[in-house]
Scaffold this active site. Structure first.
Site, short mmCIF file in Angstrom:
data_model
loop_
_atom_site.label_atom_id
_atom_site.label_comp_id
_atom_site.label_asym_id
_atom_site.label_seq_id
_atom_site.Cartn_x
_atom_site.Cartn_y
_atom_site.Cartn_z
N ARG A 105 0.84 -1.20 0.00
CA ARG A 105 0.00 0.00 0.00
C ARG A 105 0.88 1.26 0.00
O ARG A 105 0.57 2.25 -0.65
CB ARG A 105 -0.89 -0.05 1.25
CG ARG A 105 -1.72 1.18 1.51
CD ARG A 105 -2.50 1.01 2.82
NE ARG A 105 -3.31 2.17 3.14
CZ ARG A 105 -4.06 2.28 4.24
NH1 ARG A 105 -4.08 1.30 5.13
NH2 ARG A 105 -4.77 3.38 4.48
N ASN A 158 1.45 2.34 14.72
CA ASN A 158 0.55 1.37 14.08
C ASN A 158 0.75 1.24 12.56
O ASN A 158 0.42 0.23 11.98
CB ASN A 158 -0.91 1.62 14.43
CG ASN A 158 -1.43 2.97 14.00
OD1 ASN A 158 -0.66 3.83 13.57
ND2 ASN A 158 -2.72 3.17 14.11
N TYR A 159 1.28 2.30 11.94
CA TYR A 159 1.66 2.24 10.52
C TYR A 159 2.99 2.94 10.35
O TYR A 159 3.07 4.00 9.73
CB TYR A 159 0.61 2.95 9.66
CG TYR A 159 -0.69 2.22 9.47
CD1 TYR A 159 -0.84 1.28 8.45
CD2 TYR A 159 -1.79 2.50 10.27
CE1 TYR A 159 -2.04 0.64 8.26
CE2 TYR A 159 -3.00 1.85 10.09
CZ TYR A 159 -3.12 0.92 9.08
OH TYR A 159 -4.32 0.28 8.90
N ASP A 219 10.89 17.27 21.88
CA ASP A 219 10.60 18.71 21.84
C ASP A 219 11.64 19.46 21.02
O ASP A 219 11.33 20.44 20.35
CB ASP A 219 10.60 19.30 23.27
CG ASP A 219 9.27 19.04 23.97
OD1 ASP A 219 8.36 18.49 23.31
OD2 ASP A 219 9.16 19.37 25.17
N GLY A 234 -0.54 10.44 15.77
CA GLY A 234 -0.27 9.77 17.04
C GLY A 234 -1.33 10.11 18.07
O GLY A 234 -2.49 10.35 17.72
N GLY A 238 0.37 15.07 20.30
CA GLY A 238 0.08 16.03 19.23
C GLY A 238 -0.47 17.34 19.76
O GLY A 238 -0.19 18.41 19.21
N GLU A 253 -3.02 14.27 13.24
CA GLU A 253 -4.11 13.30 13.38
C GLU A 253 -3.88 12.57 14.69
O GLU A 253 -2.86 11.91 14.88
CB GLU A 253 -4.10 12.34 12.18
CG GLU A 253 -5.41 11.61 12.01
CD GLU A 253 -5.37 10.24 12.63
OE1 GLU A 253 -5.86 10.11 13.79
OE2 GLU A 253 -4.85 9.32 12.00
N CYS A 287 -6.48 4.24 14.53
CA CYS A 287 -7.20 5.48 14.87
C CYS A 287 -8.63 5.38 14.39
O CYS A 287 -9.55 5.91 15.02
CB CYS A 287 -6.55 6.68 14.20
SG CYS A 287 -4.83 6.82 14.58
N THR A 288 -8.82 4.70 13.25
CA THR A 288 -10.14 4.63 12.64
C THR A 288 -10.92 3.37 13.03
O THR A 288 -11.90 3.03 12.38
CB THR A 288 -9.99 4.64 11.11
OG1 THR A 288 -9.01 3.66 10.77
CG2 THR A 288 -9.57 5.98 10.57
N GLU A 380 -10.42 5.84 24.21
CA GLU A 380 -10.10 4.85 23.16
C GLU A 380 -9.15 3.81 23.73
O GLU A 380 -8.06 4.14 24.17
CB GLU A 380 -9.57 5.48 21.87
CG GLU A 380 -8.46 6.46 21.97
CD GLU A 380 -7.88 6.81 20.59
OE1 GLU A 380 -8.20 6.17 19.57
OE2 GLU A 380 -7.06 7.72 20.53
O1 G3P Z 1 -4.04 6.94 11.75
C1 G3P Z 1 -4.88 6.35 10.91
C2 G3P Z 1 -4.85 4.86 11.02
O2 G3P Z 1 -4.85 4.46 12.34
C3 G3P Z 1 -6.01 4.29 10.31
O3 G3P Z 1 -5.71 3.96 9.05
O4 G3P Z 1 -5.98 2.69 7.00
O5 G3P Z 1 -6.37 1.60 9.21
O6 G3P Z 1 -7.99 3.27 8.36
P1 G3P Z 1 -6.58 2.80 8.36
#
Ligand code: G3P
Length: 478
Positions: A105, A158-159, A219, A234, A238, A253, A287-288, A380
């Site tokens: 991806r 996470n990515y 910092d 993160g 942020g 984000e 995050c999503t 979360e």
């Molecule tokens: O920060 C965004 C990530 O956590 C979500 O991406 O592609 O899993 O929706 P995705």
């Protein structure tokens, strides 16, 4: 010593003068898997100087040549998919297949960004003065997009590859230089990805990757006078960064509490499939991810039964074996998730499965009858634990969604498109998905959060635009 991965500066792989390293703990074995350099502030200064110098000539490099190099990097990245994926498995316990998908991806994202950049940066604007009252046709304005300078990219664990290239590629195509500070968990995957850019042959100093302790260089990097733009993904950090950063564009984000609103007429099989995918992919560390289900009472029992049946089929274990549920990233993360679960237990939530944890591995858990006084209704977990709240009206669902500090994405399941659109309109989130789980991709779609979920908008086109400024030249006719 050869055990410690080197950082990348001035086109070379270097050891830090600190002589110190940062350990990366494998979430599965809970043992040190890799070590990276603990860079010093002095080393950050040098990287910034090199980035500034390299940017000047990069901005004058023809756009098509910048695109060509990015396409090359994308191809190399894809060729290296297996070795990078292996690092993702070891560092962040991403299931093996998802780890490969992340790299592929990312290659696609880099190529698309190169193409998009050639199109949108190849266009400028021409204006004439006499459309504004009081003016004759005596001024011609030519405007085009110019780079900002040095972009600082800080992706999350996470990515570590995909959310790094989503910042690197737009920065570079637009003529900026790039300094990457990878997350500790994911730093070696990020260094491997940077190696692909190195092989592609970008000019020295244009791209650098500094690793180290947040307390030492965090910092210092974000407040550095040499930084002209920060793109961060993160958590709460942020918010602190945005308060301390100077007068520079920010792209942020910071997570979400994505709600899934389920109406009485929803296709419950489709909904259950999306709840499980949305809530439990990568063990909920997105995050999503679906982070709260708000379901109409009349269909709640039926939906919960369907979700339970699917949760029972999730495989739990090691990322090497490509299990659905794998250990969460750190022990402190597992402890935090457990804290939310225990709070819900004390306050009377219904446990659809038995709570089970071994080390960082937490078995998937659906909590029914969650009420607003429970922490998990608002916070979360970033883990495989999903709360279900039963609602008696659509308004109640929208109210809960909008009472959150977050506003990343949300989703609504219904067969009534008019209702879906009205709910989408009412939800205070950056994106609403109709009849599907929240997701960032495809990566050229706009991606943004309202409220504490972020600043600005991502997605390939928006990121390129955000990393540029408009420059005009006005020709004054006699
Ligand atoms: O920060 C965004 C990530 O956590 C979500 O991406 O592609 O899993 O929706 P995705």
């Amino acid at each position: 010593d050869g055990d410690v991965y080197k950082y990348y500066a001035d086109g070379e792989w270097k050891k830090s003068a600190s002589g110190k390293s940062v350990p990366i703990i494998n979430p599965t074995t809970r043992k040190t898997q890799y070590k990276v350099q603990a860079c010093t502030q002095e080393e950050v200064n040098k990287v910034m100087e090199a980035a500034k110098a390299a940017q000047k000539s990069w901005a004058r490099t023809p756009l098509w040549k910048r695109a060509e190099l990015l396409h090359k990097a994308a191809a190399i990245l894809k060729d290296h998919r297996a070795s990078i994926a292996e690092c993702l498995v070891k560092e962040i316990a991403k299931p093996a297949k998802d780890a490969v998908t992340e790299v592929v991806r990312s290659g696609d994202l880099v190529s698309y960004t190169a193409e998009e950049g050639v199109r949108i940066l190849g266009e400028g604007k021409f204006l004439v003065s006499d459309s504004f009252p009081g003016n004759e046709r005596t001024k011609y304005c030519l405007s085009s997009k110019i780079p900002l300078g040095v972009v600082l990219a800080i992706p999350p664990f996470n990515y570590p590859v995909n959310l790094a290239v989503s910042k690197i590629a737009p920065a570079l195509i637009a003529g900026n230089s790039l300094v990457l500070k990878p997350p500790t968990q994911g730093a070696v995957s990020a260094l491997h990805m940077i190696y692909c850019f190195h092989l592609a042959g970008f000019p020295k100093g244009l791209i650098s990757c500094v690793t180290g302790k947040g307390s030492e260089i965090g910092d210092f990097l974000t407040m550095h006078p040499g930084v002209n733009c920060i793109s961060f993904t993160g958590g709460d950090t942020g918010i602190a960064i945005s308060k301390k950063a100077g007068m520079i564009p920010l792209q942020m984000e910071l997570g979400g509490k994505d709600a899934c609103i389920v109406l009485e007429d929803a296709d419950l099989d489709l909904t259950a499939a999306n709840i499980v995918k949305g809530g439990f992919s990568y063990s909920g560390q997105r995050c999503t991810a679906v982070k709260v289900v708000l379901v109409m009472e009349s269909v709640a029992d039926a939906l919960v039964d369907k979700v339970k049946a699917k949760v029972a089929k999730l495989t739990v274990g090691s990322p090497e074996e490509d299990c659905d549920i794998t250990p969460v990233v750190t022990e402190s993360s597992a402890n935090f998730i457990e804290g939310l679960v225990m709070d819900a237990k004390e306050k009377g939530a219904t446990f659809c499965q038995e709570y089970r944890r071994e080390g960082n591995l937490i078995w998937p858990l659906l909590l029914d009858h969650v009420r607003p006084d429970m922490r998990i209704a608002w916070e979360e977990p970033f883990g495989p634990v999903l709360p279900v709240m039963r609602i008696n009206s659509v308004e109640e669902g929208i109210h809960h969604c909008n009472a959150s500090n977050f506003g990343l994405q949300g989703c609504v399941f219904t067969r009534d498109i008019n209702k879906a659109l009205m709910i989408s309109d009412a939800m205070e989130t950056g994106t609403v998905q109709i009849n599907s789980a929240p997701a960032r991709g495809p990566d050229h779609f706009p991606f943004q959060g309202l409220k504490d979920s972020g600043i600005g908008s991502q997605g390939i086109t928006n990121s390129i635009n955000m990393m540029t400024k408009i420059k005009s030249t006005v020709i004054n006719l006699p």
